[in-house]
Every structure is written in structure tokens, then in C-alpha cells.
Write a protein that holds these residues in place. Structure first.
Motif, mmCIF file in Angstrom:
data_model
loop_
_atom_site.group_PDB
_atom_site.id
_atom_site.type_symbol
_atom_site.label_atom_id
_atom_site.label_comp_id
_atom_site.label_asym_id
_atom_site.label_seq_id
_atom_site.Cartn_x
_atom_site.Cartn_y
_atom_site.Cartn_z
ATOM 1 N N ARG A 133 45.838 -4.862 84.294
ATOM 2 C CA ARG A 133 44.820 -4.504 83.311
ATOM 3 C C ARG A 133 45.463 -4.283 81.943
ATOM 4 N NH1 ARG A 133 42.612 -6.435 86.814
ATOM 5 N NH2 ARG A 133 40.991 -5.601 88.197
ATOM 6 N N GLU A 150 38.561 1.659 74.332
ATOM 7 C CA GLU A 150 38.034 0.360 74.724
ATOM 8 C C GLU A 150 37.038 -0.095 73.664
ATOM 9 O OE1 GLU A 150 38.067 -3.022 77.118
ATOM 10 O OE2 GLU A 150 39.379 -1.256 77.064
ATOM 11 N N LYS A 152 34.527 -3.151 71.933
ATOM 12 C CA LYS A 152 33.709 -4.324 72.236
ATOM 13 C C LYS A 152 33.281 -4.996 70.942
ATOM 14 C CE LYS A 152 33.975 -4.070 76.634
ATOM 15 N NZ LYS A 152 34.752 -5.097 77.379
ATOM 16 N N ASN A 163 29.081 -1.170 77.671
ATOM 17 C CA ASN A 163 30.024 -2.013 78.411
ATOM 18 C C ASN A 163 31.445 -1.489 78.311
ATOM 19 O OD1 ASN A 163 27.683 -3.773 77.286
ATOM 20 N ND2 ASN A 163 28.456 -4.943 79.033
ATOM 21 N N ASN A 166 31.702 1.295 80.826
ATOM 22 C CA ASN A 166 31.838 0.764 82.185
ATOM 23 C C ASN A 166 33.235 0.202 82.415
ATOM 24 O OD1 ASN A 166 29.174 1.401 82.829
ATOM 25 N ND2 ASN A 166 28.396 -0.564 82.080
ATOM 26 N N GLN A 167 33.815 -0.392 81.370
ATOM 27 C CA GLN A 167 35.170 -0.925 81.489
ATOM 28 C C GLN A 167 36.170 0.193 81.763
ATOM 29 O OE1 GLN A 167 35.797 -4.355 81.097
ATOM 30 N NE2 GLN A 167 37.810 -3.870 81.940
ATOM 31 N N ASN A 170 35.990 1.312 85.293
ATOM 32 C CA ASN A 170 36.689 0.367 86.169
ATOM 33 C C ASN A 170 38.193 0.566 86.089
ATOM 34 O OD1 ASN A 170 34.336 -0.870 87.099
ATOM 35 N ND2 ASN A 170 34.300 -2.359 85.415
ATOM 36 N N TYR A 171 38.714 0.808 84.896
ATOM 37 C CA TYR A 171 40.148 1.088 84.748
ATOM 38 C C TYR A 171 40.558 2.287 85.598
ATOM 39 C CZ TYR A 171 40.505 -1.963 80.584
ATOM 40 O OH TYR A 171 40.517 -3.033 79.715
#
Length: 544
Positions: A133, A150, A152, A163, A166-167, A170-171
Motif C-alpha cells: 500500500r 489521503e 482525492k 472515498n 474509506n481508503q 482499508n489501510y
């Protein structure tokens, strides 16, 4: 905007940090051999040696060993351990000439930001459990990956801050060890820039809307306001040490990052307290609307007082038992952050015992009614701070009144009634008093200002709704249906008919026009069961 790609946005953010004195590193250019290491090992060691010159190398080695080897537990549990290391240092033991010694290795010099190394690193590849990642930006301080960002693309409508959130989630699943050392998470798409923690839901990521504590233009925060307001070096260090805490019971802990309104208000309150303890004892009024985190602001304030006033005793005072219990529970849940365990006075005698003879420290909870008039003050120390919750209420008067009451024999007797503020000030004559309230103080409320002084900070409902800190409140008129006695209605009819016969046509027509606009409302609210007709405008107001 269409040409403003995610890469261009990333470079714009990096430029913001470079302008604030951070050193930029493009991660692919780094000489890395182990992509499973979340720490910049060489930077970390050099910084710890420099910041702890009085300690031997073996002490530094043990501190680094502890940073690399957490006990078993969840990501959150390991992050709790790390945040304690970050805010308070790492306790280590080492031997000098065969004699065991202990000391604290500090990870950051909070007193002087320039003694620390600040890096803004983009495209930092990290590998864990077979997952490769690459977060957009990581802020490293002294080699520690404390802030993960993060970003976008602002040019894609379907991709945004949600988003990015959400990223990050996930990380946390794919590369969890990166988040052992995380203090703050950031999601951004240019128009939306928000910060939160590893436990924050999307709705708890908040904007930072001012650079200097001025709330004049906070309806829509600018892109640069977020970064400059929150990540100036000294301010970021202050936030890391004093405005991040864990709260909750054993079943569920949450990591809380103060909002901008809490940060600036508490800082203002601390400066006011420093002056008040040496002058008139009026610590001011802290008005933050309900739902804006006022109780947590009180925790941050109590935490900072310990250093600002050299270990003062804090008395948290309410006027209701249920409020006393609620605040006590909140503070008790934050005991590790406060570095001491709050206590709750169980009686007047217990309150007196807790205060009498105490020289320093202590967070004592009490209702105001546990103070009683006495000949001797409970304490005459100056470094006592009384935090009064819901300070707008009228129980804080200084007045002394004579009240006439009847005794059991029916005889009238004179009694002296003294305002609670007078009683409390007699008990703690040299204390500093600060009032916390969720509602505005009336302009006519002289008692509150006499006790606490003027406003320190105002965060009202409008601003809280703009920030998403609380939900908007809509007021809608309610129709009250009243059913009147039919005989009374008949009497009203007859009376109106008689008056109508005595009036001329012009007067009657004017009266009907006057009530035309709100006749429906009047008929529904006041009479309900009375037809809205020619006597809709009542001759006199009917009590609701």
C-alpha cells in the motif's frame, strides 16, 4: 478545476507544508531496504539521542526496543500505548556502574518545535501481510509517522473525501502496524479538508476553520486555513500533547481529537486563568452550545491547568446531582490523560476533608450545595480553580437577604439567606472561578459576571450547525386544541351579537379585515371548536 489532478493537488498540499518549514521527501527516492518498517529508523535514533543528551545510549536503545515491540493486543490497544509514549515519554531502566536507574526518554521536544525534525513524505510504500500500500502523504516527526493523509482528486465528482475515508479504513486492515504510531488522520479533496482519528466515523472527521482563533469567517473554511491552522509546527505539537485523548469504558474506547473551537477556547481560558489567579480570581465564562463537546473541553482545560498553574487543585462544581455524576464519569474515563484520578465528594463533611490541608493537585467533584457557611475557609490557597458547570443559572448570587418565615408555632421569624456564591467564596476566598455554559447569559444577569467575569469564548448554535458539530434545530408552531364549554360559546355569541348591534358598519368591516390574516391561526389555537366567524378577533385574550 478539470485540469487539477490528484497529483497536482498532492503537490499543492506538499507546498503548504514546505512553506511552514517541513522538509519534503519523495519516498521512491529514499534509500530503503525494508518496506515493512513504518519508522524512519535512522532519523528516530538521531533525534532521540539529540533530545535526551543526559541519557546513555542503552537508555535510548531500550526506548527504541519498546517502540518496536508492543505487547499483544488490538490496533487500538497498541495505539493507546504509543500515544502515552508520545505525550509523556517512555520510561526506561538501565544500569550505571552496576546500579539500576530509571528515567524517561522523550520522543518530542514540546517546548521548542525547532529542535524536532518535521518531514512531509509522499508516496511512501509500505508492505505488510502481503499487502502493498502507498498512502498519499505521511507527516513524520522525529521519524514517527504521526499523521496520515489521503487525498482525492478534486476534478472527479464521484471521488471525494468519503472515498478518502474509506481508503484509510482499508489501510487500517491491510497495513495495521502503520497505525500503531498514528495520531491524526486527514481526508481531503480540496473543497473538503477534515481531520479525525483511527476510531472516528466519517461524521466525526471535522474541519479546522481558523488559523488564529478568529471565528469571523468560519462558515466556509478555505483550503489553506485547514493546513496552516492545524499543522503549524508548534500548534501541531500542542495538539499532539494536549488535545488528543481516549475516552470510554472498558468495553468501548474512542480516540478523540479536539475540534478547532475547543482548542482555541481552552487556550484562551488557560491564559485568562494565569492572570486571574494573580488578580481578581475571575476566570471568565466559557459559552459553547450544547452538543459541541463542552464536557470534553473541560477535560482538556483541567489537563492543561496542571502545567500552567503548577499543579493546582481543581473543584468541578454543578448545581444538580445528575450533572455531577455525568461530569465525574466523563473525567474518570479520561483519568490516564489527566494523569490523576478524580474523586467525588459524598457529603459536606467529605468535601471539607478533601480540601482541608491539601497543598496541590486533585480534581474534586461536588454539587454547590455541599458548601456551607462556616467561620473558617476550607482553603486559602490561590492555586485552586473552581470550574462551575451551567454557570448561567441564578444560584450564584452574592446577595444577603432577610426572609420572614413562620415557625411551627405559627410565629413569624427573620432568617438570613445568603447567596451560594457568597458561601462558596467564603470557603475558597482566593480561588479562581471559571463558568462553563451551553446557553447564553442574559444581559441582565449581573450575578454571573460578578462571579466569573466576561466571556472567554463564544461558540453558538449557528456556528455549531455550520460545522456539523450539532444538528440544526427547527421550531414549528404547535396547534393547541382547546375544547370550550358550549354554554360559554353561546354566551360569547350572544355578547358579540349585542355589541355588533351597537357598532356601525365601518367598524365591523375594519375588525373583520384586522383578523383576516391570522383568523385561521387564532381560531385553531385559541378556540379550535369555535367556527372562525365574525367574532374571530376575541374581545379579550383567552388564556391558553
Amino acid at each position: 478545476m478539470l485540469s487539477f489532478t490528484e497529483d497536482a493537488f498532492e503537490q499543492a498540499v506538499i507546498e503548504q507544508f514546505e512553506n511552514m518549514g517541513y522538509t519534503h521527501i519523495y519516498a521512491p527516492d529514499m534509500n530503503r531496504t525494508d518496506y515493512s518498517r513504518p519508522l524512519l529508523d535512522d532519523v528516530l535514533r538521531d533525534c532521540l539521542v539529540r533530545l535526551n543528551r543526559n541519557l546513555p545510549v542503552m537508555a535510548i536503545d531500550e526506548a527504541i526496543l519498546k517502540l518496536n515491540d508492543f505487547d499483544a493486543g488490538s490496533l487500538l490497544q497498541k495505539n493507546i500505548v504509543f500515544m502515552d509514549y508520545l505525550q509523556n515519554g517512555i520510561t526506561v531502566k538501565y544500569a550505571v556502574k552496576g546500579e539500576e536507574r530509571s528515567s524517561v526518554v522523550k520522543l518530542i521536544d514540546y517546548a521548542d518545535a525547532d529542535k524536532n525534525d518535521f518531514y512531509v513524505v509522499n508516496q511512501y510504500t509500505f508492505v505488510e501481510n502481503g499487502n502493498n500500500r502507498r498512502p498519499d502523504i505521511i507527516l513524520f516527526i522525529n521519524g514517527l509517522p504521526l499523521v496520515l493523509m489521503e487525498l482525492k482528486s478534486p476534478s472527479k465528482d464521484e471521488v471525494g473525501a468519503e472515498n478518502a475515508y474509506n481508503q484509510i479504513r482499508n489501510y487500517m486492515k491491510d497495513i495495521p502496524s502503520m497505525f500503531y504510531y498514528n495520531a491524526i488522520c486527514v481526508i481531503s479533496d480540496l473543497s473538503t479538508n477534515k481531520a479525525g482519528t483511527i476510531t472516528s466515523g466519517l461524521d466525526r472527521f471535522m474541519e479546522w476553520k481558523t488559523k488564529d482563533g478568529d471565528y469571523e469567517n468560519t462558515a466556509y473554511a478555505q483550503f489553506d486555513t485547514f493546513y496552516e491552522g492545524m499543522f503549524q509546527k508548534a500548534r501541531l505539537l500542542d495538539i499532539l500533547k494536549n488535545f488528543i485523548l481516549f475516552s470510554g469504558d472498558g468495553q468501548k474506547l474512542i480516540k478523540i481529537l479536539a475540534g478547532y473551537h475547543q482548542y482555541f477556547a481552552v487556550r484562551k481560558a488557560i491564559e485568562k486563568a494565569k492572570i486571574a489567579t494573580k488578580t481578581d480570581g475571575k476566570g471568565g465564562v466559557f459559552w459553547h452550545t450544547q452538543g459541541s463537546g463542552k464536557s470534553l473541553s473541560m477535560v482538556f482545560y483541567a489537563h492543561l491547568l496542571q502545567e500552567a498553574l503548577d499543579s493546582p487543585t481543581i473543584v468541578v462544581m454543578t448545581d444538580r446531582i445528575d450533572l455531577d455524576d455525568q461530569l465525574y464519569t466523563q473525567f474518570a474515563r479520561c483519568a490516564p490523560f489527566l494523569r490523576q484520578t478524580p474523586v467525588q465528594a459524598t457529603s459536606k463533611e467529605n468535601l471539607s476533608k478533601l480540601l482541608d490541608g491539601r497543598k496541590a493537585n486533585g480534581i474534586i467533584f461536588t454539587t454547590m450545595f455541599k458548601f456551607e457557611r462556616g467561620e473558617k475557609p476550607l482553603s486559602e490557597r490561590r492555586n485552586i480553580v473552581v470550574m462551575a458547570d451551567e454557570a448561567h443559572r441564578g444560584q450564584y448570587g452574592f446577595d444577603e437577604k432577610i426572609v420572614i418565615k413562620e415557625n411551627e408555632q405559627g410565629e413569624k421569624e427573620a432568617h438570613t439567606v445568603i447567596g451560594n456564591a457568597r458561601i462558596i467564596h467564603d470557603a475558597l476566598p482566593n480561588a479562581t472561578y471559571i463558568g462553563f455554559t451551553g446557553t447564553p447569559i442574559s444581559a441582565k444577569d449581573r450575578n454571573t459576571r460578578e462571579v466569573f467575569g466576561d466571556y472567554i469564548d463564544i461558540y453558538d448554535m449557528t456556528q455549531a450547525v455550520e460545522d456539523g458539530a450539532t444538528r440544526p434545530v427547527y421550531y414549528e408552531s404547535r396547534v393547541i386544541k382547546l375544547h370550550l364549554d358550549q354554554n360559554t360559546l353561546a354566551l360569547i355569541d350572544a355578547t358579540y351579537d349585542a355589541l355588533e348591534q351597537q357598532s356601525d358598519a365601518a367598524t365591523i368591516e375594519k375588525r373583520q379585515k384586522d383578523v383576516g390574516a391570522d383568523g385561521k391561526c387564532v381560531g385553531s389555537r385559541v378556540y379550535h371548536s369555535i367556527p372562525v366567524r365574525r367574532y374571530c378577533q376575541p374581545l379579550r385574550k383567552v388564556p391558553r
